[in-house]
Design an enzyme around this catalytic site. Structure first.
Site, PDB file in Angstrom:
ATOM      1  N   SER A  24     -53.896  34.992  17.444  1.00  0.00           N
ATOM      2  CA  SER A  24     -53.045  35.619  16.653  1.00  0.00           C
ATOM      3  C   SER A  24     -53.812  36.633  15.805  1.00  0.00           C
ATOM      4  CB  SER A  24     -52.346  34.459  15.756  1.00  0.00           C
ATOM      5  OG  SER A  24     -53.545  33.955  14.965  1.00  0.00           O
ATOM      6  N   GLY A  26     -56.213  35.323  13.648  1.00  0.00           N
ATOM      7  CA  GLY A  26     -56.487  34.611  12.590  1.00  0.00           C
ATOM      8  C   GLY A  26     -57.664  33.688  12.859  1.00  0.00           C
ATOM      9  N   CYS A 116     -39.652  30.742  17.081  1.00  0.00           N
ATOM     10  CA  CYS A 116     -40.863  31.573  17.956  1.00  0.00           C
ATOM     11  C   CYS A 116     -41.742  30.752  18.753  1.00  0.00           C
ATOM     12  CB  CYS A 116     -41.647  32.209  16.930  1.00  0.00           C
ATOM     13  SG  CYS A 116     -42.893  33.550  17.487  1.00  0.00           S
ATOM     14  N   GLY A 140     -54.429  27.330  18.425  1.00  0.00           N
ATOM     15  CA  GLY A 140     -55.154  26.795  17.280  1.00  0.00           C
ATOM     16  C   GLY A 140     -54.238  25.956  16.099  1.00  0.00           C
ATOM     17  N   CYS A 213     -43.934  36.588   9.483  1.00  0.00           N
ATOM     18  CA  CYS A 213     -44.481  37.869   9.999  1.00  0.00           C
ATOM     19  C   CYS A 213     -43.683  39.094   9.712  1.00  0.00           C
ATOM     20  CB  CYS A 213     -45.054  37.674  11.430  1.00  0.00           C
ATOM     21  SG  CYS A 213     -43.761  37.478  12.593  1.00  0.00           S
TER      22      CYS A 213
END
Length: 380
Positions: A24, A26, A116, A140, A213
């Site tokens: 992502s 991150g 999602c 993650g 998001c």
């Protein structure tokens, strides 16, 4: 072929094991990729372009979460792993954003992050990982995967209870869970950041994302107005006996349990939003006790546990991600429907949220809240 089972559960060497990592941009997914690369796995990074951030905030020149994609690419370059960006904008809009807007219009309180995971990430992306010849896909997320006696995969809460994400992954199917791996599940966030520092990752100090998001700064009303023009219709605010208390300019602006910002005034006792009725376009308010429910109806159940007896199964039920589980009896119905009877009443349960079931740390499954039956007969 090696007879030793590697850390991901495959009877071959890490170098022979291909892992697609959902990146992502991150720190969590970046560390996930770095740890697997360090172990010698054949790692492939994939980042999804999900929405046009410029449209979301109505500004030109802003890329879809452009910085996140850039960060994922830079981490992949540093780790010397292949990295692909997949354009899933249309899928994301149809399966997540459209559902988000429609849920609010129906008087629900949706959780788009679960949708999602349920659709784009753990369905479409997982299929892509298999097309790339992956043995598994790693993320993650702070959850743990384990095997029980019959060799079946099961999901457990993350070791760091403050970061546990199992509530948001309740819709993961058995087939998906068998293919997924969660290398960070046994860690806490501090350990993840230490690994990020150790690897020298550019995202080591990157803060966690707090917003949905595609809803910058939490301004979901503007997203709904853009996607569903004319959806905000004025109507009445009434009490549970039908008496008009005021007016509203769109039920999408209200949530179950809301107390502030009702603009009705003149009442001795505080009033709360206890029901949203899209058919009459009414916001119904009442005393705090009217928020209590002991029975909740569930739809689209996903079940990972053992068979449920006809008389029901005792579970710990979470009806909000931030609330502790409550002891309840779960009864499964037909066509993915279910009913839970809480041992003690819960307040402010909203349609569109998720009900997720556990036994100790094991995720048994979950579903979407279809209706909460109020303990107040006037609202039944």
């Amino acid at each position: 072929m090696s007879t030793t089972v590697n850390s991901l559960g495959f009877q071959k060497s890490p170098a022979e094991t291909r892992v697609v990592v959902a990146m992502s941009g991150g720190v969590d997914s970046s560390v996930c990729a770095a740890l697997l690369k360090e172990e010698g796995y054949d790692v492939v990074g994939i980042t999804l372009q999900l929405y046009d951030h410029g449209i979301a905030i109505q500004k030109k020149g802003a890329c879809c979460a452009g910085q996140d994609i850039h960060d994922a690419r830079r981490v992949s370059e540093m780790l010397d792993i292949p990295h692909y960006v997949l354009d899933y904008e249309n899928r994301f809009k149809e399966q997540v954003m459209e559902d988000f807007a429609d849920s609010y219009i129906k008087g629900e309180t949706p959780i788009p992050c679960v949708k999602c995971n349920q659709t784009v990430k753990f369905k479409d992306l997982l299929d892509t990982a298999k097309d790339l010849g992956a043995d598994c896909m790693a993320t993650g997320h702070y959850v743990q995967r384990s095997l029980i006696e019959n060799g079946k995969s099961t999901m457990l809460r993350g070791a760091d209870m403050g970061k546990d994400q199992s509530y948001f992954l309740f819709a993961t199917t058995q087939e998906q869970l068998d293919f997924l791996r969660f290398p960070l599940g046994h860690m806490d966030k501090a350990e993840t950041r230490r690994h990020a520092d150790r690897f020298g990752l550019i995202v080591a100090d990157k803060p966690d994302s707090q917003d949905i998001c595609f809803v910058p700064e939490g301004k979901y009303i503007s997203v709904i107005e853009r996607m569903r023009p004319g959806a905000l219709k004025a109507g009445d605010i009434v009490d549970i006996d039908g008496n008009k208390m005021g007016e509203h300019d769109g039920i999408v602006k209200y949530t179950i349990g809301q107390r502030r910002g009702l603009n009705i005034g003149g009442t001795v006792d505080p009033l709360y939003v206890v029901k949203l009725d899209p058919k009459t376009n009414q916001v119904i308010v009442g005393p705090k006790e009217a928020l209590e429910t002991s029975e909740i109806l569930i739809k689209e159940m996903n079940w990972l546990g053992e068979d449920v007896p006809e008389e029901g199964l005792k579970v710990s039920a979470k009806v909000r991600s931030t609330r502790p589980g409550k002891t309840a009896t779960l009864k499964l119905g037909k066509m993915g429907m279910a009913r839970i009877i809480l041992d003690e009443p819960e307040a402010g349960v909203a349609a569109g949220q998720a009900a997720v079931f556990y036994r100790e740390d094991r995720l048994l499954g979950g579903g979407w809240i279809n209706a909460a039956i109020s303990n107040d007969p006037r609202l039944q």
